[in-house]
Design an enzyme around this catalytic site. Sequence first.
Site, mmCIF file in Angstrom:
data_model
loop_
_atom_site.group_PDB
_atom_site.id
_atom_site.type_symbol
_atom_site.label_atom_id
_atom_site.label_comp_id
_atom_site.label_asym_id
_atom_site.label_seq_id
_atom_site.Cartn_x
_atom_site.Cartn_y
_atom_site.Cartn_z
ATOM 1 N N ARG A 40 0.846 -1.194 0.000
ATOM 2 C CA ARG A 40 0.000 0.000 0.000
ATOM 3 C C ARG A 40 0.882 1.246 0.000
ATOM 4 O O ARG A 40 1.006 1.913 -1.002
ATOM 5 C CB ARG A 40 -0.919 -0.025 1.212
ATOM 6 C CG ARG A 40 -2.173 0.811 1.038
ATOM 7 C CD ARG A 40 -3.199 0.453 2.065
ATOM 8 N NE ARG A 40 -4.547 0.814 1.675
ATOM 9 C CZ ARG A 40 -5.617 0.305 2.219
ATOM 10 N NH1 ARG A 40 -5.501 -0.616 3.164
ATOM 11 N NH2 ARG A 40 -6.824 0.671 1.836
ATOM 12 N N SER A 109 -12.642 -3.354 -2.237
ATOM 13 C CA SER A 109 -13.094 -2.930 -0.916
ATOM 14 C C SER A 109 -14.599 -2.706 -0.918
ATOM 15 O O SER A 109 -15.162 -2.198 -1.893
ATOM 16 C CB SER A 109 -12.406 -1.630 -0.495
ATOM 17 O OG SER A 109 -11.024 -1.816 -0.348
ATOM 18 N N LYS A 138 -6.209 6.284 8.154
ATOM 19 C CA LYS A 138 -6.795 6.882 6.957
ATOM 20 C C LYS A 138 -6.658 5.947 5.759
ATOM 21 O O LYS A 138 -7.190 6.218 4.696
ATOM 22 C CB LYS A 138 -6.112 8.216 6.656
ATOM 23 C CG LYS A 138 -6.378 9.280 7.714
ATOM 24 C CD LYS A 138 -5.688 10.584 7.379
ATOM 25 C CE LYS A 138 -5.949 11.632 8.445
ATOM 26 N NZ LYS A 138 -5.255 12.911 8.153
#
Length: 210
Positions: A40, A109, A138
């Site tokens: 990520r 997601s 976040k």
Amino acid sequence: MNIDGWRTYLVTAAGRSAGRTTPEVVAAALEGGVDVVQLRDKATSARERYETGLRVREQTDEAGVPLIVNDRIDLAGAVDADGVHLGQSDLPVAVAREQLGESAVVGVSASTVEGAEAAEAAGADYLGVGAVYGTDSKDVSGDRDGIGTERIAAVVDAVEIPVVGIGGIDADNAAPVVEAGAAGVAVLSAITAAEDPEAATAAIRDAVTE
């Protein structure tokens, strides 16, 4: 690829790794028995993520563990990742398939049953559902108070593809997520920021397996 066997899923976060590099965290997580790694590192540049991705690809190849790249279909292709994980505002599943090939793993997601059903209909291979518990990250989408394991159960009942719970999960609360029907749990800070990422990974894996 046996996505149903993804019990413990590491999501990397360079800015939440207690001063360690992503490859250092990944190495420890692999020693701890992690089943899949998602690159990520949103706070880093595309060039940095590419260079990190090449190193992590070497690590996951050596360990026989899949590598998934968050959001960036181009980066997934550039580092020869096994697939990509897309958010609701990212490019469609069909574009990922076109760019990466039909054999690529594409995760999506979702935080609602409707979103999960739409992702499955679009051709997703698995779902990342959350945030299960309250989280200040976040990097995790969903209700900051947490959608709860009841939503996990509802999504699992509504779709045929594997569900991975994400958001605020650690060794102490991982088991209820799997008991609700999730194939496994995706973890960010509980591994990346842990004093001992290898031990943290092993503890989460044990909680899920048991």
